[in-house]
Design an enzyme around this catalytic site. Structure first.
Site, PDB file in Angstrom:
ATOM      1  N   GLY A  71      -7.961   6.749   0.291  1.00  0.00           N
ATOM      2  CA  GLY A  71      -6.963   6.648  -0.703  1.00  0.00           C
ATOM      3  C   GLY A  71      -7.143   7.771  -1.828  1.00  0.00           C
ATOM      4  N   LEU A  72      -7.708   8.988  -1.564  1.00  0.00           N
ATOM      5  CA  LEU A  72      -7.985   9.922  -2.685  1.00  0.00           C
ATOM      6  C   LEU A  72      -6.835  11.350  -2.320  1.00  0.00           C
ATOM      7  CD1 LEU A  72     -12.008   9.953  -2.662  1.00  0.00           C
ATOM      8  CD2 LEU A  72     -10.058   8.469  -4.188  1.00  0.00           C
ATOM      9  N   SER A  76      -5.157  13.990   2.549  1.00  0.00           N
ATOM     10  CA  SER A  76      -4.247  14.798   3.496  1.00  0.00           C
ATOM     11  C   SER A  76      -2.953  15.542   2.757  1.00  0.00           C
ATOM     12  CB  SER A  76      -3.169  13.600   4.221  1.00  0.00           C
ATOM     13  OG  SER A  76      -2.526  12.552   3.178  1.00  0.00           O
ATOM     14  N   ASP A  79       1.034  11.964  -4.368  1.00  0.00           N
ATOM     15  CA  ASP A  79      -0.231  12.700  -3.841  1.00  0.00           C
ATOM     16  C   ASP A  79       0.136  14.158  -3.923  1.00  0.00           C
ATOM     17  OD1 ASP A  79      -0.735  10.191  -3.704  1.00  0.00           O
ATOM     18  OD2 ASP A  79      -2.018  10.270  -1.841  1.00  0.00           O
TER      19      ASP A  79
END
Length: 429
Positions: free
Chosen positions: A143-144, A147, A205
């Site tokens: 979850g950081l 990608s 993200d």
């Protein structure tokens, strides 16, 4: 033919507040980490395109005539404004020998690479003969934003090679940043890469990976936060595997079952995100300890809300208990159910612990022992203005034991770097 050797990097991210509620149109706040993904770009053998992703065990090479033929089949509608189609991705899977429905990181990373390379080269130039190596300090599936950082690095490198954006690195500079217009194009293509990997990402993200700093996200609208300080965050990876899809579905089911109970919880999470934004923007660049009690309470309240939504986990409860015993405040970040947790650290100087000495009660080394197998990394999190093109000497990390070259400042946006005279292939750290 591309003739330069360069390195590109982009940061990961954590969600401060708004997990799960953001799916239902509420506000989320995300900030960049000083853990980064790096890409090395250099000229390759004529007529060959090679990519190496040592962190996920990928090493592939293709002849450019074969890629041009494939591009003719799939890239007619390729554009940063259009999502990858099922037909395009099926053709890429067949070409790369990836089974339908394969979801392993190495399969998705290869698929995203091929799509971005062929789509970008179809619009801006020829398939390049280059050698690309990508490695990361970010764990996958935690979850950081690993990608997204990968997609940002790929987009920047491929757009440079194909001539769609400039190479802003001037003679004598260590690092440089692209213009806002170029960053916008990088972000657009990075989002398409994220779509290949995740299907329906929010876009937050890749935006954090592109611009760095801190962002507010709501219903597709991304707004950089202004005048926000640097936050020190202790990042703990529980290494507990979880499915974001299953967790999101569980939250949805609970809301449908108990709407009168759960909707006020979502409204409260939304209010926390908005109040936190106001507090951050009102704080000076280098806040003193008296600014932190409100932020700490936000962490506590939001963690309780996320447990009510059903996305907690015993490993995350343990993190909260251990850090609370030292007067620190933690919460999950991302989907929950394991993954990573974040702890807000006071703005005190970092204390270095000599070998053999006992760590102080608030140090990462102390928590490492208390949490046993859960690795703890002290990761300073910048929530500030990413600034303009800079030429600051720094350290580019090329895996364990590698030498120092250039590194942007803490949690800065996507950068291009000048590599060292002797460059090592990187590995996940």
């Amino acid at each position: 033919m591309w003739a330069r050797e360069l390195a590109v990097s982009a940061p990961g991210k954590v969600i401060l507040h708004g997990e799960h509620a953001v799916v239902l149109g509420k506000v989320a706040l995300a900030v960049a980490l000083d853990l980064r993904t790096f890409l090395r770009l250099r000229p390759g053998a004529e007529g060959r395109l090679s990519v190496s992703l040592p962190g996920v065990g990928v090493r592939r090479s293709w002849d450019t005539p074969g890629l041009r033929a494939l591009r003719g089949r799939i890239a007619a509608d390729a554009d940063e404004s259009k999502s990858p189609s099922v037909e395009q991705l099926d053709a890429l899977r067949e070409f790369a020998g990836i089974a339908a429905g394969a979801s392993a990181p190495e399969s998705l990373a290869t698929l995203a690479f091929l799509y971005m390379c062929l789509a970008i080269s179809a619009k801006y130039g020829d398939v390049p003969s280059v050698d690309i190596v990508v490695w990361s300090e970010l764990p996958t599936g935690a979850g950081l934003g690993s990608s997204a950082a990968y997609a940002v690095c790929l987009a920047a490198a491929l757009l440079m090679v194909c001539g769609a954006i400039s190479c802003p690195l001037q003679e004598g500079e260590s690092t440089a940043r692209w213009t806002e217009e170029e960053l916008t194009l990088i972000n657009s293509w990075a989002f398409r890469g994220e779509q290949v990997i995740h299907g329906n990402p929010s876009g937050v993200d890749n935006a954090v990976g592109t611009w760095g700093g801190a962002l507010r996200y709501q219903a597709g609208k991304i707004t950089p936060l202004k005048r926000v300080p640097t936050l020190r965050i202790l990042l703990t990876n529980t290494k507990v595997p979880r499915s974001t899809k299953i967790l999101v579905a569980g939250v949805k089911e609970k809301i449908l079952k108990f709407p009168a109970i759960m909707n006020p919880v979502l409204d409260s999470i939304d209010a926390i995100s908005q109040e936190c934004q106001s507090v951050l923007e009102a704080m000076p660049a280098h806040p003193s300890p008296e600014h932190y009690p409100v932020l700490e309470e936000f962490f506590d309240i939001n963690q309780h809300h996320l447990n009510v939504l059903g996305v907690g986990h015993p490993s995350l409860d343990r993190l909260c208990q251990v850090t609370a015993s030292h007067s620190l405040h933690s919460k999950l970040t991302g989907a929950g159910g394991g993954g990573c947790g974040i702890t807000l650290l006071p703005p005190d100087p970092v204390i270095l612990i000599p070998p053999g000495c006992r760590a102080p009660a608030s140090s990462p080394a102390h928590f490492q022992g208390a949490l046993q197998e859960n690795p703890v990394a002290d990761s300073s999190c910048m929530a500030g203005n990413p600034g303009h093109i800079q030429a600051a000497p720094a350290l580019l990390r090329h895996g364990p034991g590698a030498g120092a070259v250039a590194q942007p400042g803490c949690c800065s946006p996507a950068w291009v770097h000048r590599p060292p005279s002797s460059i090592h292939q990187g590995h996940d750290s």
